[in-house]
Design a protein around this motif. Structure first.
Motif, PDB file in Angstrom:
ATOM      1  N   ALA A 602      18.213  73.790 -69.871  1.00 45.64           N
ATOM      2  CA  ALA A 602      17.868  73.272 -71.200  1.00 45.64           C
ATOM      3  C   ALA A 602      16.538  72.529 -71.156  1.00 45.64           C
ATOM      4  N   SER A 603      15.814  72.614 -72.256  1.00 43.37           N
ATOM      5  CA  SER A 603      14.521  71.930 -72.336  1.00 43.37           C
ATOM      6  C   SER A 603      14.707  70.453 -72.045  1.00 43.37           C
ATOM      7  N   PRO A 604      13.774  69.819 -71.363  1.00 41.57           N
ATOM      8  CA  PRO A 604      13.860  68.376 -71.160  1.00 41.57           C
ATOM      9  C   PRO A 604      14.113  67.672 -72.487  1.00 41.57           C
ATOM     10  N   ARG A 605      14.920  66.622 -72.441  1.00 39.66           N
ATOM     11  CA  ARG A 605      15.357  65.983 -73.680  1.00 39.66           C
ATOM     12  C   ARG A 605      14.187  65.511 -74.528  1.00 39.66           C
ATOM     13  N   LYS A 606      13.142  65.042 -73.887  1.00 41.99           N
ATOM     14  CA  LYS A 606      11.993  64.565 -74.664  1.00 41.99           C
ATOM     15  C   LYS A 606      11.378  65.702 -75.487  1.00 41.99           C
ATOM     16  N   GLU A 607      11.305  66.890 -74.900  1.00 47.63           N
ATOM     17  CA  GLU A 607      10.728  68.022 -75.630  1.00 47.63           C
ATOM     18  C   GLU A 607      11.650  68.477 -76.753  1.00 47.63           C
ATOM     19  N   GLN A 608      12.967  68.376 -76.534  1.00 43.87           N
ATOM     20  CA  GLN A 608      13.904  68.714 -77.607  1.00 43.87           C
ATOM     21  C   GLN A 608      13.725  67.760 -78.782  1.00 43.87           C
ATOM     22  N   LEU A 609      13.538  66.484 -78.477  1.00 38.28           N
ATOM     23  CA  LEU A 609      13.318  65.498 -79.539  1.00 38.28           C
ATOM     24  C   LEU A 609      12.007  65.770 -80.267  1.00 38.28           C
ATOM     25  N   ARG A 610      10.990  66.167 -79.522  1.00 40.44           N
ATOM     26  CA  ARG A 610       9.707  66.475 -80.157  1.00 40.44           C
ATOM     27  C   ARG A 610       9.859  67.667 -81.115  1.00 40.44           C
ATOM     28  N   MET A 611      10.585  68.704 -80.672  1.00 43.65           N
ATOM     29  CA  MET A 611      10.764  69.892 -81.514  1.00 43.65           C
ATOM     30  C   MET A 611      11.554  69.574 -82.778  1.00 43.65           C
ATOM     31  N   ALA A 612      12.601  68.749 -82.617  1.00 43.59           N
ATOM     32  CA  ALA A 612      13.400  68.363 -83.779  1.00 43.59           C
ATOM     33  C   ALA A 612      12.560  67.544 -84.761  1.00 43.59           C
ATOM     34  N   ALA A 637      19.451  60.794 -84.537  1.00 43.82           N
ATOM     35  CA  ALA A 637      18.250  59.960 -84.423  1.00 43.82           C
ATOM     36  C   ALA A 637      18.389  58.858 -83.385  1.00 43.82           C
ATOM     37  N   LYS A 638      19.622  58.474 -83.049  1.00 42.15           N
ATOM     38  CA  LYS A 638      19.779  57.413 -82.048  1.00 42.15           C
ATOM     39  C   LYS A 638      19.264  57.862 -80.675  1.00 42.15           C
ATOM     40  N   GLU A 639      19.092  59.183 -80.491  1.00 47.83           N
ATOM     41  CA  GLU A 639      18.552  59.679 -79.234  1.00 47.83           C
ATOM     42  C   GLU A 639      17.115  59.206 -79.016  1.00 47.83           C
ATOM     43  N   TYR A 640      16.359  59.011 -80.089  1.00 48.06           N
ATOM     44  CA  TYR A 640      14.986  58.538 -79.959  1.00 48.06           C
ATOM     45  C   TYR A 640      14.973  57.113 -79.408  1.00 48.06           C
ATOM     46  N   TYR A 647      11.985  54.260 -82.166  1.00 50.84           N
ATOM     47  CA  TYR A 647      11.374  55.419 -82.812  1.00 50.84           C
ATOM     48  C   TYR A 647       9.864  55.389 -82.657  1.00 50.84           C
ATOM     49  N   PHE A 648       9.288  54.212 -82.748  1.00 48.69           N
ATOM     50  CA  PHE A 648       7.829  54.127 -82.651  1.00 48.69           C
ATOM     51  C   PHE A 648       7.353  54.288 -81.221  1.00 48.69           C
ATOM     52  N   GLY A 649       8.236  54.013 -80.269  1.00 54.64           N
ATOM     53  CA  GLY A 649       7.918  54.360 -78.884  1.00 54.64           C
ATOM     54  C   GLY A 649       7.790  55.864 -78.724  1.00 54.64           C
ATOM     55  N   PHE A 650       8.690  56.598 -79.401  1.00 50.64           N
ATOM     56  CA  PHE A 650       8.586  58.059 -79.398  1.00 50.64           C
ATOM     57  C   PHE A 650       7.287  58.515 -80.063  1.00 50.64           C
ATOM     58  N   LEU A 651       6.986  57.955 -81.221  1.00 50.42           N
ATOM     59  CA  LEU A 651       5.788  58.375 -81.949  1.00 50.42           C
ATOM     60  C   LEU A 651       4.525  58.132 -81.137  1.00 50.42           C
TER      61      LEU A 651
END
Length: 806
Positions: A602-612, A637-640, A647-651
């Motif tokens: 499976a795609s690394p979780r960070k990349e899955q979050l980026r795609m979503a 969304a709690k995964e971010y 969330y802003f850490g992700f952004l």
């Protein structure tokens, strides 16, 4: 009637200048065509006209620059969509206008280009509405069906960028065609022959005898009715009921509707309207009822069964009074966040709104929880219903599918149709489908396919092997559909192959086998299709589910739908779900190996979050707020927060913050993470923060006392019953329902002020009188920090109440 063989532009400009409804559908649009109409469309938009434009991507003739111009039209009433043809020809040319009681339909050869509108050799027939209201209304209805079709893509700045990438890539692959089109782009281009689109409005009625007695509530209906009555007694005026397919949602609505004088029942499929009318007639035969759709307008009845496509048209909606109905029922409520439904719900003012659905997930990527004020009155999924004996048990057979889906292009929401067909339309693939079906089938089968072409291919292959098989779909006429369904019920045929015809509203209770010969792209659709085989009927002990499992998306997580436990609580490493005791789950060894392999790769979780995230961004045409991401994303969304702490850490990681936002995020990171991560056994902390934010940018970070916010704090909970019943429900809190300032002040000081100060590691302080944020905010940072804090606060409040309700 008028035939125009040139200069259509003058007629269009005249109609646009008067019309309150402007619907345009052309196979392609070009910049030169938009330039001819833009000023008139802009003026119409500014006066509030309902403008919808549908164009297509077939052979990538539509110019990205033309789409960019269209999205510049200045009104929320303007909607632009692109038909994603997947290689299938799309070349209608129709212009519909309506104003007061007048209307005009123009159909012909003119696309939206300069030559087609001005001086090209074109034939267009213009028909005033009064010549044939039936034809005009049918055209209007069909336009809305196509416009809302799942094949369409909302056009905004983000999706135009996505289209432009495909447009450029296609022209690079086909330079000769591209060069020809560049030279001739002012000519009217026509490709292939028109095809009937799926999603027709023909009615499929259940082949059952008429009732000669009034039915009584059964299965989950008595409990659901009791819950709805309690909801009314508690003062709610909105509620959602979630009931698995087969438990009688429509009859539940009919029983509930008995207490109301006038009822509006809204659905998006014609067959649901007619079946609803039939069910309501069984329960309340003394009440009058009528259909309201593109062909029939029977609005003067006790019960009105309306097509959302027809009702959402501005003139049709305004033909009713906002107070015409005491009860509004929205069938398949998971669609209700769509713009067409919102227009209807915003217009009417019923005494009660009831949403009914089998799949509460946000299929439109939007929130339905808020539409019913967070009130889920009753919920019963298909696993719970099987355990209670209300639905048929199943035997699941996971059959290995060796199509390599990694070689099929994923287009964001579905696989590329042309590439998928190339893989599916192989005799060896069909043979494996046949073998799996022969091994596990019972008496009557529905086979779900990806496309009309695959359904017809498999039906022919099965017939060639000596089995009775038919394909029915949106292009099949009503008589043939009804006849084929009857033949399946009488066992004259073995299997019906279809696409999405049986997802909602059509039931054949005697079906005892489901065959999934398609990749699972949508878990919601998959759940709906599974429900088609679970109705109880005489002689059926189990429904057999034959499911081809390949390396496609969702192959590794769809099995969780059959789990009696919550999948998120399963032990790490567990693969197979725990099904009800009356059911079985069997997977080929190769299928099990495949799922394990998929999970490992499976795609690394960070990349899955980026795609979503990117998917939601394209949907909105801009960066989503934290709340919008929560409401629209197919990943929690709690995964971010879990992966990036906020969330802003992700952004920041995804390069989605401006330089100013990065500066503010880095300076106040501790504060933003505290707001996002602070524990919430109740909503009190975020309510206090919201009240602080309500003071505005300049004052939001300033100290405050409980006396200053006590009344607004109390009103926050008392203004919405679901908030009051969630967080003002203890005996002590109920004493505060009647506002008493000193007691509310005491509650605020003892709860959010003291507890937040004690857990925030010094970021929040409370000295017994004054509550404050322990940080100095530079004036230059205030506006950005205010916005970032507000986003987190809005998300946390919505998520909190949604979680409590569910």
């Amino acid at each position: 009637m008028k035939l125009a063989t040139g200069q259509l532009l003058d007629d269009l400009l005249d109609h646009i200048s008067h019309a309150s409804t402007i619907y345009i559908m052309t196979s392609f649009v070009m910049k030169s065509g938009i330039e001819q109409l833009f000023q008139s469309l802009e003026a119409a938009a500014l006066r509030g006209a309902d403008i919808k434009i549908l164009t297509g991507d077939y052979l990538y003739v539509t110019q990205p620059e033309a789409l960019k111009q269209l999205v510049g039209l200045p009104s929320d009433q303007v909607e632009i969509r692109l038909w994603q043809s997947n290689g299938r020809s799309f070349h209608p040319k129709a212009y519909l206008f309506k104003y007061e009681e007048q209307g005009t339909l123009i159909v012909g050869s003119s696309n939206m280009s300069k030559s087609a509108l001005r001086d090209g050799v074109e034939w267009n027939l213009s028909m005033p509405r009064h010549v044939s209201e039936e034809v005009y209304d049918e055209a209007l209805e069909e336009f809305i069906h196509l416009f809302q079709n799942e094949n369409t893509m909302i056009i905004n700045k983000e999706t135009i960028q996505k289209y432009e990438e495909r447009y450029i890539a296609f022209r690079q692959r086909h330079p000769d065609l591209a060069q020809t089109w560049t030279k001739q782009e002012e000519l009217n281009l026509t490709f292939g022959e028109p095809e009937t689109m799926e999603g027709t409005t023909e009615v499929i009625e259940e082949s059952k005898g008429e009732y000669h007695f009034r039915p009584e509530p059964r299965f989950a209906q008595p409990d659901a009715l009791e819950a709805l009555v309690e909801t009314q007694e508690e003062g709610y005026d909105k509620a959602m009921v979630v009931m698995a397919t087969g438990l009688g949602k429509t009859y539940l609505a009919a029983f509930f509707a008995e207490q109301f004088e006038r009822v509006l029942f809204v659905a998006h499929r014609e067959e649901i309207l007619y079946q609803g009318q039939k069910s309501f007639g069984h329960v309340s035969p003394e009440k009058s009822s009528g259909i309201y759709n593109g062909r029939v307008k029977e609005e003067e009845n006790d019960f009105v069964f309306a097509s959302i496509f027809t009702l959402s048209i501005q003139e049709n909606l305004h033909s009713f009074s906002p107070d015409d109905f005491d009860l509004i029922i929205i069938d398949e409520f998971h669609h209700a966040a769509a713009k067409s439904y919102q227009r209807v719900l915003d217009y009417f003012n019923p005494a009660f709104l009831l949403g009914i659905t089998a799949t509460p997930e946000r299929t439109d990527g939007q929130d339905i929880f808020a539409i019913c004020d967070g009130n889920v009155a009753y919920e019963m999924d298909f696993i719970q219903a099987i355990q209670r004996g209300w639905l048929s048990p199943f035997r699941y057979y996971g059959v290995y599918d060796d199509i390599d889906y990694s070689q099929v292009t994923w287009l964001g929401t579905r696989y590329d149709q042309e590439e998928l067909l190339a893989a599916q339309l192989q005799e060896e693939v069909a043979e494996k489908v046949l073998i799996g079906w022969k091994e596990h089938s019972q008496t009557r089968t529905i086979g779900f396919c990806s496309s009309v072409i695959q359904a017809e291919f498999l039906a022919q292959y099965f017939r060639d092997k000596g089995y009775q098989a038919q394909a029915i779909h949106g292009k099949t006429d009503h008589f043939t559909r009804t006849n084929v369904i009857g033949q399946l019920e009488s066992r004259e045929i073995d299997i019906i192959f279809t696409v999405d015809l049986f997802n909602e509203g059509v039931d054949i209770p005697s079906v005892d086998t489901l065959l999934f010969a398609r990749p699972t792209e949508s878990l919601v659709v998959y759940t709906q299709q599974v429900g088609r085989g679970l109705r109880l009927t005489e002689g059926k002990t189990h429904c057999h589910i034959i499911d081809l499992i390949g390396n496609y998306r969702n192959a590794d997580n769809k099995l969780a739908l059959f789990d009696v436990t919550h999948s998120e609580k399963k032990k790490k490493g567990e693969l197979l779900p725990v099904v009800p005791a009356s059911c079985e789950l069997n997977l080929d060894t190769r299928a099990i190996d495949l799922i394990e392999e998929i999970r490992k790769k499976a795609s690394p979780r960070k990349e899955q979050l980026r795609m979503a995230y990117q998917k939601v961004k394209e949907m909105l045409g801009r960066r989503p707020t934290y709340l919008e991401l929560h409401l629209r994303s197919d990943i929690n969304a709690k995964e971010y927060k879990r992966i990036f702490r906020s969330y802003f850490g992700f952004l920041k990681w995804a390069d989605e913050l401006s330089e100013e936002e990065i500066r503010v995020y880095e300076r106040y990171q501790d504060w933003l993470e505290e707001v996002e991560r602070t524990a919430m056994s109740k909503s009190y902390k975020m309510v206090v923060l919201e009240l602080m934010l309500n003071r505005g940018v300049e004052l939001f970070d300033q100290p405050l006392q409980a006396e200053g916010i006590a009344y607004d704090f109390h009103q926050f909970f008392m203004s919405k019953r679901y908030r009051r019943d969630t967080d003002f429900s203890t005996k002590k809190a109920k004493a505060l329902w009647d506002y008493k300032e000193e007691k509310v002040v005491k509650l605020i000081e003892e709860m959010p002020f003291t507890k937040w100060a004690g857990s925030s590691k010094g970021l929040v302080e409370f000295d017994g009188d004054v509550f404050s944020v322990a940080m100095d905010v530079d004036e230059i940072d205030k506006e950005v920090l205010y916005q970032l804090t507000k986003e987190i606060c809005e998300y946390r409040l919505e998520h909190y109440f949604e979680k409590k309700a569910r």
